[in-house]
Design an enzyme around this catalytic site. Structure first.
Site, PDB file in Angstrom:
ATOM      1  N   ASP A 255       0.648  -1.127   0.021  1.00  0.00           N
ATOM      2  CA  ASP A 255       0.080   0.000  -0.009  1.00  0.00           C
ATOM      3  C   ASP A 255       0.897   1.371   0.060  1.00  0.00           C
ATOM      4  OD1 ASP A 255      -3.339   0.463   1.558  1.00  0.00           O
ATOM      5  OD2 ASP A 255      -2.037   1.590   0.075  1.00  0.00           O
TER       6      ASP A 255
HETATM    7  C1  GLC Z   1      -4.180   4.285  -0.424  1.00  0.00           C
HETATM    8  C2  GLC Z   1      -5.298   3.024  -0.021  1.00  0.00           C
HETATM    9  C3  GLC Z   1      -5.461   1.888  -1.138  1.00  0.00           C
HETATM   10  C4  GLC Z   1      -4.980   2.667  -2.679  1.00  0.00           C
HETATM   11  C5  GLC Z   1      -3.622   2.950  -2.341  1.00  0.00           C
HETATM   12  C6  GLC Z   1      -3.248   3.632  -3.754  1.00  0.00           C
HETATM   13  O1  GLC Z   1      -3.480   4.730   0.656  1.00  0.00           O
HETATM   14  O2  GLC Z   1      -5.109   2.610   1.210  1.00  0.00           O
HETATM   15  O3  GLC Z   1      -6.345   1.305  -0.964  1.00  0.00           O
HETATM   16  O4  GLC Z   1      -5.277   1.606  -3.550  1.00  0.00           O
HETATM   17  O5  GLC Z   1      -3.179   4.124  -1.591  1.00  0.00           O
HETATM   18  O6  GLC Z   1      -3.721   4.770  -4.264  1.00  0.00           O
END
Ligand code: GLC
Length: 722
Positions: free
Chosen positions: A288
């Site tokens: 993440d």
């Molecule tokens: C965010 C979220 C995740 C998302 C990622 C990319 O922090 O937790 O769900 O897909 O970043 O944007």
């Protein structure tokens, strides 16, 4: 049949330098740079905590440009981008990767396509209330068609985090509190996003998230610790991820949270023993955003270097946006702390998904003409309308006030009724508010006689000239989604004041709720004659809401999250344990002194403009499970669709079991007076659970089977399972 690229992967990887291998593990996004020395994220924090004013922030943002890090790309230091949402930019960057780097390895473009790309459909929590796998797959399919036309190769979806606490903002992004619904929802989305061949130009890889149990954050606070027994993790939180992996999902994103003290990002038990070892997943594992670096904050890593070492050893293939791998892995490998073979496994996972997507043969899967032709097709808008209509849940309809008569004079109140940008809900990052139909616009288009007040001004005058008063209230889209947990989930005071003033006119009040989570609305339930739960429905919200309000559509949605009576009951969910003193009227039972035992609206609840009756519940057992047969009758005056739900209870077992567990469901259409026999299946593995020693065992003994239109209103029969 999935093609095998292992030979090509190995041959290519063996040509790569250490730096090029590490470059493939780097995912970055365009950064905003301008007349400010700090990063955009830091600038945002400076504005949030008041170190710079909103005006200063906006002035600096006026100087901002996007930096796509082309020099790093040319040097082979980038393997993937997050957040590129247009074909022109994607192809421009792809051209650099393919034609200007030494090995010409194509880029992988990831994007958050959560509930539609340009044709924004209902937020997942809303759409889950349709209980219709075919619909869930259909909306994912059109999302894939639009997103791939814009150059997207992989979506960071579906999210299948079981969420039992309404305070958590990200409850909006999944299929609610039930483990079976999240499993079926996730599988439908994987099929819709990926199609039957990932190399087709309108197929995109699904990236399952957030692995694992992100929805169990303590106190409903985002990113918070998750601490639970292995029994609970395996019975209530892991099944949806396993179902999606069995359905062929090609990427997965570990969650921000820890599980029992080990952050998922560096949790080798989760990412290697379970994901790869037990479940045989051979796809891409992408972190993440910034999660590897944040393991230092967690307190599991001394610094980014230590976090990088732990993450790569734990099985994290790709680093999203933290620059940990690109800064630290080379030295870790060169001094022997990380074997290059470990790096090779990660590189192979990256190359594999790029081969499966056909990117080596066709690195340019789209162009600007296809992009322009694909967006917002009328057929997509029609699907968005269907999904929005089926997501609506009728919570109250006193004296059948609804549907409204077409000649009724309507007084409509509330800023959300006209705010097109609010229809999309959280995570609609490709949306254009101009595409959305607001409630007020839909009223105009229908030629309805109405008067509108954003804030309740002229209330008495409007009320005196209206037959029906409609209050459009709830949450702004910023109040749910990521980093949007709420400690108080009641209606905002101005909304409650508006409804009180409307009720004081003695004209009937209809409440239309636009929100991204269950709300605690006992006072509204007392004051309004009718309540429609309309969530954040996407671009066709206004039309869908009016189609239900005026009866063109008979509402069929059913709640996939419990609506507590007060936030103090959270986390509140239907599959709870009975305890030795189940909550009741007498004092010494499991309840609160200052709150009711029951929720305001239970799981699976939703009214219709007709009524249904359930009868003749019986069973047939065979070698692979129990066939549950029931007759459902439409006892009202209108055709409708009923979501038939089948729950079980194991009244006594080797560990105590929930008072109800959803085991099967289906949706049927019934004409007035029509009755249908419905068959629901409970498979044997769905009647297994874990004992104290974590042995998975079959249930034996008396099984209670409940069938009905929600978890409380059911008919029940027992059968003996030996
Ligand atoms: C965010 C979220 C995740 C998302 C990622 C990319 O922090 O937790 O769900 O897909 O970043 O944007």
């Amino acid at each position: 049949m999935k093609k095998n690229y292992e030979k090509q992967i190995k041959e290519l990887r063996e040509k790569m330098t250490l730096e090029e291998k590490i470059g493939q593990l780097q995912q970055c996004g365009p950064s905003l740079v301008g007349a400010f020395e700090v990063s955009f994220e830091e600038l945002l924090n400076m504005m949030f905590d008041g170190r710079i004013s909103q005006e200063e922030f906006e002035r600096l943002m006026g100087t901002a440009e996007q930096d796509f890090h082309e020099e790093d790309l040319r040097a082979g230091r980038i393997g993937s981008y997050n957040g590129i949402g247009d074909a022109g930019t994607a192809n421009r960057l792809q051209k650099i990767a393919v034609e200007e780097t030494r090995l010409g390895i194509p880029l992988l473009f990831g994007y958050d396509v959560i509930h539609g790309f340009r044709t924004v459909t209902p937020i997942p929590l809303a759409e889950s209330c349709a209980w219709e796998p075919g619909l869930w797959e259909k909306t994912a399919r059109i999302a894939a068609k639009e997103a791939t036309a814009a150059g997207v190769h992989m979506t960071f979806a579906p999210m299948v985090d079981v969420a039992k606490d309404a305070r958590w903002g990200r409850v909006s992004e999944g299929a609610g509190e039930d483990v079976l619904l999240n499993s079926v929802y996730g599988v439908s989305k994987v099929k819709g996003f990926q199609g039957d061949d990932l190399s087709k130009e309108d197929a995109m890889a699904a990236c399952l998230k957030h692995f694992a149990a992100y929805g169990a954050g303590e106190a409903g606070r985002d990113y918070n610790r998750v601490d639970m027994s292995m029994q609970r993790l395996w019975e209530e939180y892991l099944p949806p991820y396993k179902a999606c992996i069995d359905a062929g999902v090609r990427a997965i994103m570990p969650a921000f949270n820890d599980i029992n003290g080990i952050p998922c990002t560096v949790n080798s038990w989760l990412l290697r023993d379970i994901l790869r070892g037990k479940w045989g997943f051979d796809g891409l594992v992408v972190s993440d955003s910034n999660a590897i670096a944040e393991c230092v904050n967690h307190g599991i890593a001394e610094d980014k270097r230590d976090a990088s070492r732990q993450a790569i050893l734990a099985g994290m293939d790709m680093d999203m946006s933290s620059n940990s791998y690109i800064e630290c892995l080379k030295e870790l490998v060169e001094n022997g702390e990380v074997e290059e073979s470990v790096l090779d496994e990660a590189v192979d996972d990256v190359l594999r998904i790029k081969f499966e997507l056909g990117l080596f043969d066709r690195p340019y899967r789209t162009n600007e003409e296809r992009e322009q032709q694909t967006m917002l097709k009328e057929e997509y808008r029609a699907i968005a309308l269907e999904a929005a209509e089926k997501s609506i849940v009728l919570l109250k309809n006193e004296e059948n006030l609804l549907p409204l008569k077409s000649d009724a004079k309507v007084g409509i109140f509330g800023a959300l009724a006209a705010d097109k940008g609010q229809m999309t809900g959280a995570w609609a990052i490709g949306a254009n508010p101009d595409d959305c139909v607001s409630i007020v616009e839909a009223l105009k288009a229908r030629g309805i006689s109405y008067q509108y007040s954003t804030d309740g001004s002229n209330l008495l005058e409007i009320a005196s000239e209206s037959d029906i008063l409609v209050a459009v209230i709830g949450e702004r889209k910023e109040e749910s989604g990521e980093a949007a947990s709420r400690a108080d989930i009641t209606l905002h005071s101005e909304d409650l004041a508006l409804v009180r003033n409307l009720q004081a006119t003695s004209k009937p009040v209809v409440a239309v709720l636009l929100n991204g989570r269950p709300l605690a609305i006992p006072e509204l339930d007392q004051m309004a004659s009718a309540i429609i739960e309309a969530w954040h429905l996407g671009i066709e919200a206004g039309n869908a809401i009016l189609n239900v309000l005026y009866g063109d559509v008979n509402p069929s949605g059913k709640l996939t999250t419990t609506f507590p009576a007060t936030v103090g009951q959270c986390p509140m969910y239907y599959a709870h344990m009975n305890t030795g003193r189940p909550g009741g009227k007498s004092k010494f039972t499991s309840k609160y002194l200052d709150a009711p035992v029951d929720p305001l609206y239970p799981f699976g609840y939703g009214l219709s403009y007709t009524t249904y009756a359930y009868e003749d519940l019986k069973f047939e057992k065979d070698e692979d499970g129990v066939h549950v047969i029931v007759t459902v009758r439409n006892t009202g005056e209108r055709a409708g669709e009923e979501i038939v739900q089948c729950y079980t209870q194991m009244p006594y077992a080797k560990r105590v079991r929930p008072v109800r567990e959803l085991k099967s469901f289906t949706k049927i259409a019934l004409e007035p007076g029509e009755a249908k026999q419905v068959e629901l299946k409970i498979t044997n593995d769905n009647l297994e659970y874990y004992d104290w020693e974590m042995n998975r065992i079959p249930y034996e003994g008396k099984l209670k089977v409940y069938v009905g239109g929600n978890v409380q209103d059911t008919i029940v029969e027992e059968l003996a399972l030996s």
